[in-house]
Design a protein around this motif. Structure first.
Motif, PDB file in Angstrom:
ATOM      1  N   UNK A 533       0.826  -1.208   0.000  1.00 18.75           N
ATOM      2  CA  UNK A 533       0.000   0.000   0.000  1.00 18.75           C
ATOM      3  C   UNK A 533       0.861   1.260   0.000  1.00 18.75           C
ATOM      4  N   UNK A 534       1.974   1.201   0.715  1.00 21.91           N
ATOM      5  CA  UNK A 534       2.900   2.347   0.774  1.00 21.91           C
ATOM      6  C   UNK A 534       3.479   2.638  -0.611  1.00 21.91           C
ATOM      7  N   UNK A 535       3.927   1.598  -1.313  1.00 27.00           N
ATOM      8  CA  UNK A 535       4.507   1.773  -2.644  1.00 27.00           C
ATOM      9  C   UNK A 535       3.435   2.201  -3.650  1.00 27.00           C
ATOM     10  N   UNK A 536       2.236   1.692  -3.480  1.00 30.20           N
ATOM     11  CA  UNK A 536       1.138   2.084  -4.360  1.00 30.20           C
ATOM     12  C   UNK A 536       0.835   3.573  -4.205  1.00 30.20           C
ATOM     13  N   UNK A 537       0.853   4.034  -2.965  1.00 32.98           N
ATOM     14  CA  UNK A 537       0.603   5.453  -2.707  1.00 32.98           C
ATOM     15  C   UNK A 537       1.692   6.325  -3.317  1.00 32.98           C
ATOM     16  N   UNK A 538       2.960   5.887  -3.206  1.00 30.43           N
ATOM     17  CA  UNK A 538       4.065   6.646  -3.798  1.00 30.43           C
ATOM     18  C   UNK A 538       3.916   6.698  -5.318  1.00 30.43           C
ATOM     19  N   UNK A 539       3.479   5.582  -5.928  1.00 34.62           N
ATOM     20  CA  UNK A 539       3.303   5.548  -7.376  1.00 34.62           C
ATOM     21  C   UNK A 539       2.177   6.438  -7.846  1.00 34.62           C
ATOM     22  N   UNK A 540       1.092   6.470  -7.082  1.00 37.92           N
ATOM     23  CA  UNK A 540      -0.078   7.248  -7.489  1.00 37.92           C
ATOM     24  C   UNK A 540       0.129   8.743  -7.307  1.00 37.92           C
ATOM     25  N   UNK A 541       0.801   9.115  -6.234  1.00 37.88           N
ATOM     26  CA  UNK A 541       0.962  10.533  -5.924  1.00 37.88           C
ATOM     27  C   UNK A 541       2.289  11.104  -6.393  1.00 37.88           C
ATOM     28  N   UNK A 542       3.173  10.234  -6.864  1.00 31.56           N
ATOM     29  CA  UNK A 542       4.453  10.717  -7.367  1.00 31.56           C
ATOM     30  C   UNK A 542       5.352  11.235  -6.260  1.00 31.56           C
ATOM     31  N   UNK A 543       6.379  11.976  -6.666  1.00 33.93           N
ATOM     32  CA  UNK A 543       7.365  12.514  -5.718  1.00 33.93           C
ATOM     33  C   UNK A 543       7.757  13.913  -6.168  1.00 33.93           C
TER      34      UNK A 543
END
Length: 993
Positions: A533-543
């Protein structure tokens, strides 16, 4: 007398104490004394012209050392320099020799004292030759011999900083290092001293002296010949935060230890003394901020041969030692941690434990987590037993709770109340000390630390598989999700190195079996879901802020050794940004990237891995395989459109591999950036990418040296009909005026290139060729950047001619060129013409004065197209701004953005600027940062901003440059006007590169 005292350098110290006239008299006395004593004469011509150092050399050369010093002492007596005679006599009594003998005994005892790694059993107590020479050189005297030095030894816990210091001090006591440089060296360990009550530097020195009556006056009489060794600086509570007024100068004054050491380091006490400071990597910024550091030295720990020696000595049996060593050598991660002696001991202990149980070592060497789990579980399993006792299970759980609290509170030293709070009762402490996982700390009875920070990190990770953070007694301990996010940040807590890796490593199937066997129940799989879920959130919201460390994510996934999950996880990420600095990074990155198929943007650097190849060396096959996996993302990730390679060195074979992937039909890059990359091999292969990649629109080279042939090949490729590059940057690529010929041909023939940036190259005499090409009515270039190109005012004639004939160029950057008012005048003649199509002009740092603003103001009135003008970093002053404002208030001036940063302005000009703000219908952005405006000037500006006709949207001012009253005024104005932004970051299209 000791040999160290009878040297030319030791003699030079005393000659340096003589004033110029005294030194002349010394030579006269020497001439007479050699005659009187009928000694071998030194040629007077040599004596007469000799410096102090040269005379010391002559005395030692022509006389025996004892005789040279006897002569010197008699001359000092004749000259009535009783102070120098007394110093010589005191040294003859043996203070230095006495202390050296004591130091040798003390540090030999410390070297041989029982330690966890027992390194003293395997290695000699001698500084390595290369270390000895390097450190000796760091403290080598200048010509006068009195310049103080502050050298920092920096490295991670366990790398061997204290060991190096002890060996160094033993070498000094044997006159093998710092020979004749230091009369005394004193070792202070901050860990031992920080609990002392108020004391003096004299008392600290006396603690190191062999008897209570330390000759303090004599010791500090020559501070330039003192070396203070300060170990474990990070243990100094409060660091160096005291104000200067709190520091002390008197060595006899009693102050807190922190103040004393800070006074030494900041050169308030004994400023002539030299300092050697050992510190962990988390502290150097504080040192750099407050201490003048001469050099930073990083010990390397065990080299490859040291590791092999240690394995052989540890396992005793050569066959077993080589079996273990070869297995570890195959893993870049494990072999890398063996560089640190203490971690090497942990690894060897773990492997030996598994050997004794007849287990397969390849399983133990599968990951770093596997090594630590075997190490910990074996220590908490009674010898000969099949499994742990209920008591040892409880002890380990309590230890994990303590570790988790320490990681979240940045605590690494624990008191007994900390232990009790986490479930460690007094009766457990002897057993925990017996495992060596917990150690007594320093000289205090009730202070404890984990064996190593890595062991604490492992136990903290294990806590999350045993308990919920909600069950922890300390509120600072957060949930798994927060731990992972914090670990993935580039600015994560300084001590969090392996915490995330251990957490994910424990999710591996084999590690789960170990945990199940030890604790007797199946552990929760929720952590794996939370990681997903953490990696999915990073992918969806970018950096957007660039805070995510992709390499930290890769290391965590690598530790899991679960290909199915890794493949699923990496394809949740759309952006990767990482730096490869060693083979371990290369292996980990390759392992994860070979599964990637969803990346859209990739940015990386490669350092210290691929060196230049020759007939004697080449990149290893395994490294090439890893590199191929990284490069294959260009073809396997169908969404990848942007690649940035920076700060990298590529060998010929790795360069060819990269180029092959770039040219592959499956590669669909749109943007390619190459920043500070050096490569061996046929550069033409890189430019051939333009023949195969019709989607490539942006190509950038920065700080990458291009030869004449490279530039020609690149331009030929850009002229290829199937190519579609629209933007080309060749910034600081060592271009010369000769290259302008092929660039001009490119501009004339290429009908797709709209952006050209050749800033930071020496193009002065080549500019006419570029301008001539741009006079061609068929050119399509819109953006032209020529900043830092060594252009002079004469170049403005060619630029003006180009502006009159060219109908495509809209944006021109001439920043950081010496154009002066004369060049600006020529430029403005073209700008005034109604057929000049330029709408954005950058003249930052062009040596323009107020006089040039008159021509510029005239151009602003005449030119209806000019919308952006950047004229910052020119000393135009209030007078120049007044001239510009006169034009800006005219209705026929359509300027929208004006940059006036660092222009020598004062509040005097604010009235003129206010008039512009209330009258201009077009000005939207005004940058006034780095000018000496005050409260009164800001008040005038704010009044204008409130005017109903004011169109300004961005005002460039750095609020922190003003006092509290002015800051409050600016913030109130921003709050009143939601359409206004006041910032020191005026990020516009016109910023100079």
């Amino acid at each position: 007398m000791a040999a160290s005292f009878f040297s030319d350098f030791g003699l030079m110290w005393y000659l340096e104490e003589l004033k110029k006239e005294e030194f002349r008299k010394f030579k006269e006395h020497l001439k007479q004394m050699t005659l009187h004593l009928e000694l071998k004469r030194i040629p007077w011509t040599e004596v007469k012209k000799a410096s102090r150092e040269e005379l010391a050399n002559l005395l030692i050369k022509h006389y025996e050392e004892q005789q040279a010093w006897n002569i010197t002492l008699r001359i000092f007596q004749k000259m009535d320099r009783k102070d120098l005679c007394m110093k010589v006599m005191r040294e003859r009594t043996g203070y230095t020799q006495t202390y050296q003998a004591h130091a040798k005994q003390k540090f030999s005892r410390l070297w041989s004292s029982k330690s966890v790694t027992e390194i003293h059993l395997y290695f000699q107590a001698e500084v390595r030759q290369e270390e000895c020479e390097h450190l000796d050189h760091l403290f080598a005297p200048t010509e006068t011999g009195k310049q103080p030095r502050t050298v920092v030894i920096q490295g991670p816990q366990g790398i061997g900083k204290t060991t190096l210091l002890i060996k160094l001090l033993m070498a000094w006591s044997d006159n093998k290092i710092f020979r004749d440089r230091f009369l005394y060296t004193f070792y202070f360990c901050c860990r031992e001293l920080r609990e002392l009550p108020a004391t003096s530097l004299a008392d600290l020195i006396s603690r190191e002296w062999p008897d209570p009556a330390a000759p303090i006056t004599e010791i500090v009489s020559q501070p330039e010949r003192l070396l203070f060794v300060i170990d474990s600086f990070e243990e100094l509570q409060g660091g160096l935060n005291e104000p200067d007024s709190a520091l002390c100068h008197d060595v006899m004054e009693k102050r807190p230890v922190q103040v004393l050491l800070s006074s030494l380091l900041r050169r308030k006490m004994l400023p002539e003394a030299s300092l050697l400071v050992a510190v962990q990597p988390v502290c150097p910024k504080e040192l750099r901020d407050r201490v003048a550091i001469s050099e930073i030295y990083e010990p390397r720990g065990f080299n490859e041969s040291d590791r092999l020696v240690y394995f052989c000595c540890f396992f005793k049996d050569p066959k077993r030692a080589l079996e273990a060593f070869n297995l570890v050598r195959e893993s870049e991660q494990l072999f890398s941690i063996c560089q640190i002696p203490l971690l090497c001991w942990i690894l060897c202990t773990s492997l030996k434990q598994e050997m004794q149980k007849g287990k397969d070592l390849t399983v133990t060497c599968q990951s770093t987590t596997s090594v630590y789990s075997s190490f910990i579980f074996n220590l908490f399993t009674p010898e000969g037993a099949e499994g742990p006792t209920p008591q040892s299970q409880c002890q380990l759980k309590a230890l994990c709770s303590l570790a988790a609290e320490g990681m979240w509170t940045d605590t690494f030293e624990f008191r007994e109340d900390d232990l009790r709070r986490n479930g460690v009762v007094d009766a457990d402490i002897p057993a925990l000390l017996g495992t060596k996982v917990l150690l007594k700390y320093g000289e205090r009875e009730s202070s404890y630390v984990f064996l190593h920070a890595c062991v604490q990190e492992f136990c903290a990770a294990l806590f999350y598989l045993l308990n919920s953070h909600l069950d922890h007694p300390h509120p600072a301990v957060r949930c798994v999700q927060e731990l992972l996010i914090a670990h993935f940040e580039k600015r994560r807590r300084a001590h969090w190195i392996f915490l995330g890796c251990f957490l994910t490593g424990l999710l591996n199937k084999q590690e789960q079996q170990k945990l199940d066997a030890f604790f007797g129940f199946q552990l929760s799989q929720e952590i794996k879901q939370q990681l997903h879920q953490c990696l999915k959130s990073l992918g969806e919201h970018g950096d957007p802020q660039g805070q995510v460390d992709s390499l930290a994510i890769f290391y965590c996934l690598f530790e899991m050794q679960d290909p199915a999950f890794v493949k699923q996880a990496v394809n949740l990420l759309h952006k990767a940004d990482f730096h490869i600095i060693d083979n371990a990074d290369l292996v980990v990155s390759a392992y994860c990237l070979k599964y990637c198929s969803s990346l859209r943007k990739l940015s990386f650097s490669v350092q210290n891995v691929f060196k230049k190849e020759d007939e004697h060396s080449s990149t290893s096959d395994y490294s090439l395989v890893c590199w191929h996996h990284i490069c294959s993302v260009l073809t396997t990730s169908g969404h990848l459109t942007e690649l940035q390679v920076q700060d990298s060195t590529l060998s010929e074979s790795t360069f060819v591999t990269w180029c092959n992937q770039l040219r592959h039909p499956s590669c669909r890059l749109q943007r390619l950036g190459i920043n500070n990359v050096s490569f061996s091999g046929p550069s033409g292969q890189l430019f051939e990418v333009l023949f195969y990649q019709p989607d490539l629109k942006y190509l950038s080279f920065t700080l990458t040296k291009l030869s004449r042939d490279d530039v020609r090949s690149l331009c030929d490729a850009l002229n290829y009909p199937a190519g579609n590059v629209k933007e080309l940057a060749l910034v600081n690529c060592f271009l010369s005026p000769i290259d302008c010929e092929v660039l001009a041909f490119l501009l004339t023939n290429n009908k797709k290139l709209t952006y050209l940036n050749v800033s930071c190259n020496h193009l002065d005499t080549g500019l006419p060729l570029l301008c001539e090409a741009l006079c061609n009515p068929d050119t399509v270039l819109v953006y032209l950047m020529l900043a830092y190109c060594h252009l002079s005012e004469q170049c403005c004639e060619y630029i003006s001619e180009m502006l009159l004939h060219n109908k495509s160029v809209r944006y021109l950057d001439l920043g950081a060129n010496v154009l002066k008012d004369e060049g600006l005048k020529t430029l403005c003649e073209a700008l005034k013409r109604p057929d000049c199509r330029l709408d954005s002009l950058c003249l930052v740092k062009c040596f323009i004065t107020a006089a040039g603003c008159e021509d510029l103001a005239s151009a602003l009135i005449s030119n209806q197209n000019l919308k952006i003008l950047q004229i910052g970093c020119n000393e135009i002053g209030d007078v120049g701004v007044k001239l510009l404002c006169g034009a800006l208030m005219r209705p026929d001036c359509h300027l929208e953005i004006l940059g006036l940063e660092e222009c020598g302005l004062t509040s005097t000009c604010c009235k003129d600027l206010a008039s512009v703000l209330t009258s201009s219908k077009t000005l939207q952005q005004l940058n006034l940062t780095l000018n000496a405006l005050d409260y009164a000037g800001v008040v005038v500006l704010c009044e204008a901003l409130r005017h109903p006709e004011c169109a300004l949207q961005v005002l460039g001012l750095r609020k922190t440059d003003f006092d509290e009253e002015t800051q409050a005024l600016l913030m109130a104005e921003e709050e009143r006007n939601p359409n206004l932004t006041i910032t020191d970051d005026c990020d516009t299209i016109t910023r100079v590169i």
